[in-house]
Design a protein around this motif. Structure first.
Motif, PDB file in Angstrom:
ATOM      1  N   GLY A   1      85.091 -29.678  69.157  1.00 22.79           N
ATOM      2  CA  GLY A   1      83.697 -29.594  68.752  1.00 22.79           C
ATOM      3  C   GLY A   1      82.703 -30.131  69.756  1.00 22.79           C
ATOM      4  O   GLY A   1      81.497 -30.050  69.529  1.00 22.79           O
ATOM      5  N   ARG A   2      83.167 -30.671  70.878  1.00 20.57           N
ATOM      6  CA  ARG A   2      82.244 -31.186  71.898  1.00 20.57           C
ATOM      7  C   ARG A   2      81.801 -30.056  72.826  1.00 20.57           C
ATOM      8  O   ARG A   2      82.554 -29.119  73.085  1.00 20.57           O
ATOM      9  CB  ARG A   2      82.911 -32.301  72.706  1.00 20.57           C
ATOM     10  CG  ARG A   2      83.233 -33.542  71.887  1.00 20.57           C
ATOM     11  CD  ARG A   2      83.762 -34.648  72.788  1.00 20.57           C
ATOM     12  NE  ARG A   2      85.004 -34.278  73.433  1.00 20.57           N
ATOM     13  CZ  ARG A   2      86.211 -34.532  72.916  1.00 20.57           C
ATOM     14  NH1 ARG A   2      86.330 -35.164  71.763  1.00 20.57           N
ATOM     15  NH2 ARG A   2      87.308 -34.160  73.553  1.00 20.57           N
ATOM     16  N   LYS A   3      80.599 -30.161  73.355  1.00 18.03           N
ATOM     17  CA  LYS A   3      80.062 -29.153  74.256  1.00 18.03           C
ATOM     18  C   LYS A   3      80.535 -29.430  75.675  1.00 18.03           C
ATOM     19  O   LYS A   3      80.807 -30.576  76.053  1.00 18.03           O
ATOM     20  CB  LYS A   3      78.531 -29.153  74.210  1.00 18.03           C
ATOM     21  CG  LYS A   3      77.953 -28.837  72.838  1.00 18.03           C
ATOM     22  CD  LYS A   3      78.255 -27.417  72.428  1.00 18.03           C
ATOM     23  CE  LYS A   3      77.618 -27.094  71.078  1.00 18.03           C
ATOM     24  NZ  LYS A   3      77.888 -25.698  70.650  1.00 18.03           N
TER      25      LYS A   3
ATOM     26  N   ASP B   1      79.839 -23.535  77.912  1.00 18.82           N
ATOM     27  CA  ASP B   1      78.730 -22.804  78.531  1.00 18.82           C
ATOM     28  C   ASP B   1      79.135 -22.445  79.957  1.00 18.82           C
ATOM     29  O   ASP B   1      79.282 -23.320  80.811  1.00 18.82           O
ATOM     30  CB  ASP B   1      77.475 -23.671  78.522  1.00 18.82           C
ATOM     31  CG  ASP B   1      76.274 -22.946  79.100  1.00 18.82           C
ATOM     32  OD1 ASP B   1      76.334 -21.712  79.235  1.00 18.82           O
ATOM     33  OD2 ASP B   1      75.278 -23.612  79.443  1.00 18.82           O
TER      34      ASP B   1
ATOM     35  N   HIS C   1      86.390 -20.164  73.560  1.00 23.05           N
ATOM     36  CA  HIS C   1      85.772 -21.255  72.808  1.00 23.05           C
ATOM     37  C   HIS C   1      84.255 -21.210  72.953  1.00 23.05           C
ATOM     38  O   HIS C   1      83.717 -21.178  74.052  1.00 23.05           O
ATOM     39  CB  HIS C   1      86.308 -22.589  73.333  1.00 23.05           C
ATOM     40  CG  HIS C   1      86.192 -23.698  72.338  1.00 23.05           C
ATOM     41  ND1 HIS C   1      84.991 -24.138  71.861  1.00 23.05           N
ATOM     42  CD2 HIS C   1      87.137 -24.442  71.717  1.00 23.05           C
ATOM     43  CE1 HIS C   1      85.183 -25.120  71.005  1.00 23.05           C
ATOM     44  NE2 HIS C   1      86.479 -25.321  70.895  1.00 23.05           N
ATOM     45  N   GLY C   2      83.555 -21.188  71.821  1.00 25.59           N
ATOM     46  CA  GLY C   2      82.101 -21.057  71.854  1.00 25.59           C
ATOM     47  C   GLY C   2      81.378 -22.297  72.319  1.00 25.59           C
ATOM     48  O   GLY C   2      80.172 -22.241  72.564  1.00 25.59           O
ATOM     49  N   ASP C   3      82.080 -23.422  72.445  1.00 27.74           N
ATOM     50  CA  ASP C   3      81.432 -24.657  72.870  1.00 27.74           C
ATOM     51  C   ASP C   3      81.375 -24.803  74.391  1.00 27.74           C
ATOM     52  O   ASP C   3      80.937 -25.839  74.886  1.00 27.74           O
ATOM     53  CB  ASP C   3      82.165 -25.866  72.275  1.00 27.74           C
ATOM     54  CG  ASP C   3      81.984 -25.947  70.763  1.00 27.74           C
ATOM     55  OD1 ASP C   3      80.936 -25.470  70.285  1.00 27.74           O
ATOM     56  OD2 ASP C   3      82.876 -26.467  70.077  1.00 27.74           O
TER      57      ASP C   3
ATOM     58  N   THR D   1      87.442 -28.596  78.858  1.00 23.09           N
ATOM     59  CA  THR D   1      86.210 -29.107  78.262  1.00 23.09           C
ATOM     60  C   THR D   1      85.908 -28.314  77.000  1.00 23.09           C
ATOM     61  O   THR D   1      86.584 -27.346  76.665  1.00 23.09           O
ATOM     62  CB  THR D   1      85.030 -28.992  79.251  1.00 23.09           C
ATOM     63  OG1 THR D   1      83.894 -29.631  78.718  1.00 23.09           O
ATOM     64  CG2 THR D   1      84.709 -27.546  79.560  1.00 23.09           C
ATOM     65  N   GLY D   2      84.870 -28.730  76.255  1.00 23.20           N
ATOM     66  CA  GLY D   2      84.522 -28.036  75.020  1.00 23.20           C
ATOM     67  C   GLY D   2      85.582 -28.170  73.952  1.00 23.20           C
ATOM     68  O   GLY D   2      85.828 -27.232  73.186  1.00 23.20           O
ATOM     69  N   ARG D   3      86.235 -29.327  73.867  1.00 16.63           N
ATOM     70  CA  ARG D   3      87.328 -29.525  72.921  1.00 16.63           C
ATOM     71  C   ARG D   3      86.855 -30.321  71.707  1.00 16.63           C
ATOM     72  O   ARG D   3      85.970 -31.154  71.811  1.00 16.63           O
ATOM     73  CB  ARG D   3      88.482 -30.265  73.605  1.00 16.63           C
ATOM     74  CG  ARG D   3      89.038 -29.525  74.806  1.00 16.63           C
ATOM     75  CD  ARG D   3      89.900 -30.427  75.665  1.00 16.63           C
ATOM     76  NE  ARG D   3      91.178 -30.704  75.065  1.00 16.63           N
ATOM     77  CZ  ARG D   3      92.289 -30.007  75.279  1.00 16.63           C
ATOM     78  NH1 ARG D   3      92.257 -28.961  76.089  1.00 16.63           N
ATOM     79  NH2 ARG D   3      93.430 -30.325  74.706  1.00 16.63           N
TER      80      ARG D   3
ATOM     81  N   GLU E   1      83.038 -33.309  80.303  1.00 15.55           N
ATOM     82  CA  GLU E   1      81.870 -32.493  79.982  1.00 15.55           C
ATOM     83  C   GLU E   1      81.639 -31.371  80.980  1.00 15.55           C
ATOM     84  O   GLU E   1      80.865 -30.456  80.701  1.00 15.55           O
ATOM     85  CB  GLU E   1      80.620 -33.378  79.941  1.00 15.55           C
ATOM     86  CG  GLU E   1      80.687 -34.488  78.903  1.00 15.55           C
ATOM     87  CD  GLU E   1      79.498 -35.431  78.984  1.00 15.55           C
ATOM     88  OE1 GLU E   1      78.753 -35.341  79.995  1.00 15.55           O
ATOM     89  OE2 GLU E   1      79.309 -36.237  78.068  1.00 15.55           O
TER      90      GLU E   1
END
Length: 629
Positions: free
Chosen positions: A339-341, A220, A216-218, A335-337, A314
């Motif tokens: 569309g959220r970072k 980090d 998932h690209g969202d 996390t990162g689900r 987050e």
């Protein structure tokens, strides 16, 4: 949402109310399945909307063309999940998705009252969601009627097989009608998953989403290298630096979960635990505390946190490295689900970096290595958040004007601002001071560690302790590192003799070692270190006569023991003979440290065996028993 072909209108309205503007990739793929109503084996990562996907896919089969369900009786649909939390989460999703169809959704999960579940099944349900073990219990007790079942969903099938539920799954699928529809969802499709699909699905369509091919690209990913003893302090600084609304800290064992929870609680964090030793009621309350904001940090094991969905998560912190790449992706996928970072932080001791890099390479994830946030960085981030606080930009309300003017009149603007800053910082946990760890570039490859024999130039030292004083490298090396300000990588060969030990040091560290031990050249316990001009002059090997005749054997001065060049011997480090030494008198005992180990265990010189006291009454003939009358 009704413009998508295949969506039941009642479910489309539910999606509109939920605020959906577009379907995810896996949801579109399931709806576009050809032929319609076929079995499917779907691989998609966590957070891709799988629950809504199979909810949309099953609706035509369950409703049979109708807008609403009829009276509840035997279930028409069954969803199986690996954990209690995931099963209850699936139930919540299906509740709102099927709200306008009049569906009754029942749950059957371990840890809940089985009698309450049985009564719910007796009243009737259209869809049942449960865990494998509890579903098998209800089937065996004839509480769950599988006769009218039209569709079965296996959610997180790979995890259920990893947890040992294969037999339970086969039992459930065997109890279902043969003409049912079967959907399997799995993050990865291993050989066992493929075999299960082959045995229990009919001409299944394989669906692979792009989410399986790349992470998932969202999310980090951050890699933090720490000293081994500062792992917990580093986690505290990471939590303080990001100040996430919800943070999930993963540990590998329940004991670590309990320890971390107590530590964070003592440091002022609002924390809850999630592990297998908690009851279902305790686990439910812990998750609810995270959802409503009463807790901000959850410390959990992998199994307990499998499949849970926290809307404001987050930050994910890996306190312990996961065992494989799949677990790493499942953890980070919390996390990162939608569309959220999110941030996934790996806390890695220095000696665990290579293992972490192999893990990341298998998961196809790249990270930039660095040190965890320092105490100064955390405090600076606190100041940035304070300056960005929206309260500072709001206008003064009418009911506040009088008191604000009174404060400014009595104390002044600077004093009031200082008090405000102190109150703000006083509510936060103080960050920890961390050691700075050198970050070396590995170039993406595992480089060979230099061997001790690879020194270009070396210097030899003589230590005034040898085998006769029970010297061993396992405690000599740490002793030299502590006293001489060197590392074990700077120590080369070690040649141990009877009364002294020769140690090779890298020439670049020899002067530093001499300065550290001082003019007296003394280490701990009075051990003296003497610098040699060259290599040690080891005595040449000389033959020793074997006791009681026979072939001689030779002493190896490098090892301080005996070699076996002169004949076959069973043990190379133990001379022949009952006494454990040669007749020359200067050969060491096979175990010099056990010289006076048990002085009380003396042997009888005549018999050669230890004397033992004869038990009282031994050897006496027992009197005959009198017959009873």
């Amino acid at each position: 949402m009704t413009e998508y072909e295949g969506i039941v209108p009642a479910l489309g309205r539910a999606l509109d109310k939920r605020g959906y503007s577009a379907l995810t990739q896996v949801q579109r793929a399931v709806l576009e399945l050809e032929p319609k109503g076929a079995d499917a084996l779907v691989s998609a990562q966590t957070g891709s909307g799988k629950t809504v996907a199979f909810g949309l896919a099953l609706a035509p089969s369950l409703l049979g063309g109708e807008e609403r369900f009829g009276p509840a009786a035997a279930p028409l649909g069954l969803a199986v999940a690996p954990t209690r939390e995931l099963a209850l989460q699936v139930k919540r999703e299906l509740d709102w998705l099927y709200a306008e169809t009049g569906a009754v959704v029942a749950s059957c999960v371990g840890g809940m009252d089985i009698r309450t579940e049985r009564r719910a099944l007796e009243r009737g349900a259209h869809i049942v969601v449960g865990t494998p073990g509890r579903l098998c219990d209800h089937i065996r007790r004839h509480a769950l009627d599988m006769g009218d079942l039209r569709a079965v969903v296996l959610d997180e099938a790979d995890e259920m097989l990893d947890l040992g539920f294969r037999e339970d799954l086969e039992f459930i699928l065997d109890a279902a009608p043969a003409e049912r529809r079967t959907l399997m969802f799995s993050a990865t499709v291993s050989r066992t998953i493929a075999n299960l699909a082959k045995n229990y699905q009919r001409d299944a369509v394989r669906i692979t989403t792009a989410a399986e091919q790349k992470q998932h690209g969202d999310i980090d990913y951050r890699g933090f290298l720490v000293a081994a003893q500062e792992r917990e302090n580093a986690i505290i600084n990471v939590l303080r630096y990001y100040e996430a609304k919800n943070a999930l800290v993963f540990c590998n064992t329940r004991a670590t979960v309990n320890h971390m929870t107590a530590r964070f609680n003592n440091r002022g964090f609002s924390v809850v635990a999630l592990s297998g030793e908690l009851s279902q009621n305790e686990r439910t309350h812990a998750l609810q505390a995270m959802r409503d904001g009463r807790a901000r940090v959850c410390v959990a094991t992998d199994v307990a946190a499998r499949g849970i969905d926290l809307p404001n998560l987050e930050l994910v912190v890996h306190a312990d490295l996961p065992t494989n790449a799949e677990t790493l992706l499942h953890r980070s996928g919390r996390t990162g689900r939608a569309g959220r970072k999110g941030v996934s932080a790996l806390i890695v001791p220095q000696n665990g970096r290579r293992r972490a890099e192999r893990l990341l390479r298998d998961a196809k994830v790249r990270v930039e290595w660095g040190n965890p946030p320092s105490a100064e960085a955390v405090l600076l981030r606190d100041d940035e958040r304070l300056l960005a606080d929206p309260n500072l930009g709001e206008k003064v309300h009418e009911d506040e004007i009088d008191f604000v003017r009174r404060l400014l009149g009595e104390y002044g603007a600077e004093q009031v601002a200082a008090a405000f800053v102190r109150l703000h910082r006083g509510r936060l946990s103080a960050p920890e001071d961390l050691s700075e760890v050198a970050i070396e570039e590995t170039g993406g490859r595992e480089e060979r560690k230099p061997r001790r024999e690879d020194f270009a130039e070396s210097v030899w030292f003589s230590l005034s302790v040898g085998r006769r004083q029970n010297a061993e490298p396992r405690w000599l090396i740490p002793l030299m590192c502590r006293a001489g300000d060197i590392s074990k990588r700077e120590i080369g060969s070690i040649r141990m003799q009877q009364e002294e030990t020769f140690v090779e040091l890298d020439a670049a560290s020899a002067d530093r070692f001499v300065m550290a031990i001082g003019p007296h050249a003394t280490l701990e316990n009075g051990i003296r270190a003497t610098r040699l001009d060259g290599a040690p002059d080891l005595a040449p090997s000389r033959p020793y006569a074997k006791p009681h005749g026979g072939k001689p054997f030779r002493r190896d001065d490098r090892l301080g023991g005996y070699d076996k060049p002169a004949g076959k011997r069973k043990f190379a480090d133990k001379p022949h003979g009952k006494a454990g030494a040669s007749r020359d008198g200067d050969a060491p005992s096979a175990k010099p440290w056990a010289k006076d180990a048990k002085p009380w265990a003396k042997k009888d010189k005549k018999a050669g065996k230890p004397k033992f006291a004869k038990p009282a009454g031994a050897g006496k003939k027992k009197p005959a028993r009198k017959p009873k009358d």
